[in-house]
Enzyme design. Structure first.
Site, PDB file in Angstrom:
ATOM      1  N   GLU A  17     -27.811 -17.799 -16.848  1.00  0.00           N
ATOM      2  CA  GLU A  17     -26.692 -16.894 -16.517  1.00  0.00           C
ATOM      3  C   GLU A  17     -25.886 -17.497 -15.367  1.00  0.00           C
ATOM      4  O   GLU A  17     -26.465 -18.007 -14.400  1.00  0.00           O
ATOM      5  CB  GLU A  17     -27.213 -15.517 -16.086  1.00  0.00           C
ATOM      6  CG  GLU A  17     -26.049 -14.569 -15.732  1.00  0.00           C
ATOM      7  CD  GLU A  17     -26.515 -13.260 -15.087  1.00  0.00           C
ATOM      8  OE1 GLU A  17     -26.961 -12.381 -15.816  1.00  0.00           O
ATOM      9  OE2 GLU A  17     -26.394 -13.150 -13.846  1.00  0.00           O
ATOM     10  N   GLN A 177     -33.777  -7.245 -16.551  1.00  0.00           N
ATOM     11  CA  GLN A 177     -33.512  -7.353 -15.118  1.00  0.00           C
ATOM     12  C   GLN A 177     -34.518  -8.352 -14.561  1.00  0.00           C
ATOM     13  O   GLN A 177     -35.605  -8.526 -15.119  1.00  0.00           O
ATOM     14  CB  GLN A 177     -33.717  -5.951 -14.499  1.00  0.00           C
ATOM     15  CG  GLN A 177     -33.673  -5.867 -13.003  1.00  0.00           C
ATOM     16  CD  GLN A 177     -32.292  -6.161 -12.478  1.00  0.00           C
ATOM     17  OE1 GLN A 177     -31.852  -7.302 -12.518  1.00  0.00           O
ATOM     18  NE2 GLN A 177     -31.609  -5.146 -11.992  1.00  0.00           N
ATOM     19  N   TYR A 269     -31.502 -16.673 -14.056  1.00  0.00           N
ATOM     20  CA  TYR A 269     -30.349 -16.280 -13.234  1.00  0.00           C
ATOM     21  C   TYR A 269     -30.086 -17.429 -12.272  1.00  0.00           C
ATOM     22  O   TYR A 269     -30.795 -17.585 -11.276  1.00  0.00           O
ATOM     23  CB  TYR A 269     -30.663 -14.993 -12.460  1.00  0.00           C
ATOM     24  CG  TYR A 269     -30.816 -13.773 -13.343  1.00  0.00           C
ATOM     25  CD1 TYR A 269     -29.700 -13.176 -13.921  1.00  0.00           C
ATOM     26  CD2 TYR A 269     -32.061 -13.220 -13.603  1.00  0.00           C
ATOM     27  CE1 TYR A 269     -29.841 -12.055 -14.738  1.00  0.00           C
ATOM     28  CE2 TYR A 269     -32.197 -12.096 -14.417  1.00  0.00           C
ATOM     29  CZ  TYR A 269     -31.082 -11.524 -14.978  1.00  0.00           C
ATOM     30  OH  TYR A 269     -31.206 -10.420 -15.785  1.00  0.00           O
TER      31      TYR A 269
HETATM   32  P1  FAD Z   1     -27.162   1.972 -19.775  1.00  0.00           P
HETATM   33  O1  FAD Z   1     -27.852   1.375 -20.934  1.00  0.00           O
HETATM   34  O2  FAD Z   1     -26.051   2.903 -20.030  1.00  0.00           O
HETATM   35  O3  FAD Z   1     -28.299   2.676 -18.891  1.00  0.00           O
HETATM   36  C1  FAD Z   1     -28.000   3.261 -17.644  1.00  0.00           C
HETATM   37  C2  FAD Z   1     -28.926   4.468 -17.398  1.00  0.00           C
HETATM   38  O4  FAD Z   1     -28.626   5.497 -18.354  1.00  0.00           O
HETATM   39  C3  FAD Z   1     -30.403   4.146 -17.593  1.00  0.00           C
HETATM   40  O5  FAD Z   1     -31.124   4.925 -16.677  1.00  0.00           O
HETATM   41  C4  FAD Z   1     -30.688   4.579 -19.031  1.00  0.00           C
HETATM   42  O6  FAD Z   1     -32.047   4.974 -19.221  1.00  0.00           O
HETATM   43  C5  FAD Z   1     -29.746   5.759 -19.201  1.00  0.00           C
HETATM   44  N1  FAD Z   1     -29.186   5.879 -20.564  1.00  0.00           N
HETATM   45  C6  FAD Z   1     -28.794   4.869 -21.376  1.00  0.00           C
HETATM   46  N2  FAD Z   1     -28.227   5.353 -22.488  1.00  0.00           N
HETATM   47  C7  FAD Z   1     -28.277   6.698 -22.399  1.00  0.00           C
HETATM   48  C8  FAD Z   1     -27.832   7.761 -23.225  1.00  0.00           C
HETATM   49  N3  FAD Z   1     -27.212   7.532 -24.398  1.00  0.00           N
HETATM   50  N4  FAD Z   1     -28.038   9.049 -22.806  1.00  0.00           N
HETATM   51  C9  FAD Z   1     -28.637   9.300 -21.614  1.00  0.00           C
HETATM   52  N5  FAD Z   1     -29.074   8.336 -20.778  1.00  0.00           N
HETATM   53  C10 FAD Z   1     -28.879   7.048 -21.161  1.00  0.00           C
HETATM   54  N6  FAD Z   1     -23.461  -5.440 -14.244  1.00  0.00           N
HETATM   55  C11 FAD Z   1     -22.183  -5.871 -14.179  1.00  0.00           C
HETATM   56  O7  FAD Z   1     -21.352  -5.205 -13.568  1.00  0.00           O
HETATM   57  N7  FAD Z   1     -21.778  -7.030 -14.788  1.00  0.00           N
HETATM   58  C12 FAD Z   1     -22.646  -7.819 -15.484  1.00  0.00           C
HETATM   59  O8  FAD Z   1     -22.248  -8.850 -16.038  1.00  0.00           O
HETATM   60  C13 FAD Z   1     -24.023  -7.404 -15.559  1.00  0.00           C
HETATM   61  N8  FAD Z   1     -24.939  -8.120 -16.235  1.00  0.00           N
HETATM   62  C14 FAD Z   1     -26.238  -7.662 -16.333  1.00  0.00           C
HETATM   63  C15 FAD Z   1     -27.173  -8.410 -17.088  1.00  0.00           C
HETATM   64  C16 FAD Z   1     -28.494  -7.968 -17.181  1.00  0.00           C
HETATM   65  C17 FAD Z   1     -29.484  -8.789 -17.984  1.00  0.00           C
HETATM   66  C18 FAD Z   1     -28.896  -6.778 -16.537  1.00  0.00           C
HETATM   67  C19 FAD Z   1     -30.332  -6.319 -16.624  1.00  0.00           C
HETATM   68  C20 FAD Z   1     -27.984  -6.032 -15.799  1.00  0.00           C
HETATM   69  C21 FAD Z   1     -26.652  -6.464 -15.692  1.00  0.00           C
HETATM   70  N9  FAD Z   1     -25.696  -5.740 -14.981  1.00  0.00           N
HETATM   71  C22 FAD Z   1     -24.392  -6.175 -14.908  1.00  0.00           C
HETATM   72  C23 FAD Z   1     -26.086  -4.516 -14.246  1.00  0.00           C
HETATM   73  C24 FAD Z   1     -25.903  -3.237 -15.111  1.00  0.00           C
HETATM   74  O9  FAD Z   1     -24.531  -3.029 -15.351  1.00  0.00           O
HETATM   75  C25 FAD Z   1     -26.500  -2.066 -14.315  1.00  0.00           C
HETATM   76  O10 FAD Z   1     -27.885  -2.215 -14.218  1.00  0.00           O
HETATM   77  C26 FAD Z   1     -26.114  -0.670 -14.794  1.00  0.00           C
HETATM   78  O11 FAD Z   1     -26.543   0.267 -13.779  1.00  0.00           O
HETATM   79  C27 FAD Z   1     -26.760  -0.236 -16.098  1.00  0.00           C
HETATM   80  O12 FAD Z   1     -26.240  -0.910 -17.149  1.00  0.00           O
HETATM   81  P2  FAD Z   1     -26.850  -0.705 -18.640  1.00  0.00           P
HETATM   82  O13 FAD Z   1     -25.972  -1.460 -19.549  1.00  0.00           O
HETATM   83  O14 FAD Z   1     -28.293  -1.008 -18.640  1.00  0.00           O
HETATM   84  O15 FAD Z   1     -26.598   0.865 -18.787  1.00  0.00           O
END
Ligand code: FAD
Length: 288
Positions: A17, A177, A269
Site C-alpha cells: 500500500e 487493518q 503498509y
Molecule cells: P464500514 O464497512 O462502513 O464499517 C464501519 C462501521 O460500521 C463498522 O463498525 C462496521 O461494523 C459498521 N457497519 C458496516 N456496515 C454496516 C451496516 N450496513 N449497518 C450497520 N453497521 C455497519 N480510510 C481512508 O480515508 N482512505 C483510505 O484509503 C483507507 N484505506 C483503508 C484500507 C484498509 C485496509 C483499512 C482496514 C482501512 C482503511 N481506511 C481508509 C480507514 C477506513 O476508512 C476506516 O477504518 C473507517 O472508519 C471504516 O471504513 P470501512 O470501509 O471499514 O467502513
C-alpha cells in the site's frame, strides 16, 4: 487483471500500500517509491484515498493508472464515500473506468468531527452497491476488515456480522487493518469463517521503523501490543538505526509466520518507504 482472480491462482498474494503526496508538487517522490517497489514484483499495489474529498484524491486515480500502464503492476485504487455526494462518487468512478482501473477498495472513510457530512452513503456497502450498479464486470470490489474489531462496533462478532453487508454488495476480497499480534488475526479469521465469511482475507502488516510511528500509528489503529513487540520498542526507541532494523525484522517474522500458517495474502503498509518494503519482501521471498 482482476485481483480476486489472483487469490484463486496463488497463495499467498503479496501486495503493497502507498499513499498519494499531500501536495501535487511532491508527486515525483511517489513515483520514485513505486520504482523502488517494482523490483519486488508485487501482485498489486494499492493507493489510498483521502476521506475528506481533498483535491489530492484525483492523484489516487492518476497514480494507480501509472502503476498499471507504466510499471505493469496491477493497481488497487481506494475510494471513500462518507464525505462524498453520489455525484462526486460517480465522477470518480468514471475517472477510474477511463483509466482502465479494474480494482477498487470500497471504504466508508473515517468520520471527521468538524467536517460537514454528505448523507448519500452511510457505510462501505452503500458504496459497493453504487460501484456494482455503475460498473459491474468492469471493476472488482475489495473491502476492509478489522482483526481486533472496528472502533465503532460493540464486539468483533457484530463487526463480522456487518461484513456480510459488504460481501453481499459485491466485495470479493478483504484486507485487514494492521495488527502486531498474529494470534488475534488467526482467531479473527477462524471466527469469520465460522460465521460464513468465505472470501480471501489478506493480512495488513505495518513495519514500525520510527519512534513517531509508535505514538501515532499504534494509538490510531488501536492494535494490541504483544510482549515481544513491546520489548522491542522499549529496547530500541531511542536508537533510530536499531529500531529501523528491529521493526523490519519484526514485520518479517510476523509475515513468515502468517505465510507458514496458510494466510491468503500479505499486504505491506509501506508508508511510502521503498527500502523498508524491499527489505520485508527480501525476508519472505523464499516463501512466496
Ligand atoms: P464500514 O464497512 O462502513 O464499517 C464501519 C462501521 O460500521 C463498522 O463498525 C462496521 O461494523 C459498521 N457497519 C458496516 N456496515 C454496516 C451496516 N450496513 N449497518 C450497520 N453497521 C455497519 N480510510 C481512508 O480515508 N482512505 C483510505 O484509503 C483507507 N484505506 C483503508 C484500507 C484498509 C485496509 C483499512 C482496514 C482501512 C482503511 N481506511 C481508509 C480507514 C477506513 O476508512 C476506516 O477504518 C473507517 O472508519 C471504516 O471504513 P470501512 O470501509 O471499514 O467502513
Amino acid at each position: 487483471m482482476k485481483i480476486p482472480e489472483l487469490f484463486e491462482q496463488k497463495k499467498p498474494v503479496f501486495s503493497f500500500e502507498i499513499f498519494p503526496p499531500k501536495r501535487e508538487s511532491n508527486i515525483d517522490n511517489i513515483y520514485r517509491t513505486v520504482e523502488g517497489l517494482t523490483e519486488c514484483r508485487p501482485d498489486f499495489i494499492s493507493v489510498t484515498y483521502g476521506a475528506g474529498g481533498t483535491s489530492s484524491n484525483y492523484l489516487t486515480c492518476d497514480i494507480a493508472a501509472r502503476i498499471k500502464h507504466e510499471y505493469g503492476i496491477e493497481p488497487l485504487a481506494h475510494l471513500t464515500c462518507v464525505n462524498s455526494s453520489k455525484l462526486d462518487v460517480r465522477i470518480m468512478i468514471e475517472r477510474f473506468i477511463d483509466a482502465n482501473i479494474e480494482n477498487v477498495m470500497a471504504l466508508r472513510g473515517d468520520i471527521i468531527p468538524d467536517m460537514e457530512r454528505q448523507n448519500d452513503f452511510e457505510h462501505a456497502n452503500d458504496l459497493a452497491i453504487e460501484l456494482q450498479r455503475k460498473c459491474q464486470e468492469r471493476i472488482e470490489i475489495l473491502g476492509a476488515c478489522y482483526p481486533e474489531g472496528h472502533y465503532q462496533s460493540k464486539s468483533i462478532d457484530e463487526d463480522i456480522q456487518n461484513l456480510k453487508y459488504k460481501i453481499g454488495a459485491g466485495v470479493k476480497v478483504l484486507i485487514t487493518q494492521l495488527f502486531f499480534d498474529n494470534d488475534k488475526f488467526y482467531s479473527y479469521v477462524g471466527k469469520a469463517r465460522n460465521m460464513g465469511i468465505k472470501v480471501p482475507i489478506t493480512a495488513g502488516i505495518m513495519p514500525i521503523v520510527k519512534k513517531s510511528q509508535i505514538e501515532k500509528t499504534i494509538k490510531l489503529s488501536g492494535s494490541s501490543i504483544p510482549d515481544d513487540f513491546a520489548a522491542m520498542i522499549e529496547k530500541y526507541q531511542d536508537n533510530p538505526e536499531a529500531l529501523y532494523d528491529a521493526g523490519i525484522d519484526y514485520a518479517v517474522r510476523q509475515a513468515r509466520d502468517l505465510i507458514m500458517n496458510g494466510t491468503d495474502g500479505i499486504h505491506i503498509y509501506t508508508m511510502n518507504n521503498a527500502d523498508v518494503a524491499r527489505r520485508v519482501h527480501s525476508g519472505v521471498k523464499d516463501l512466496l
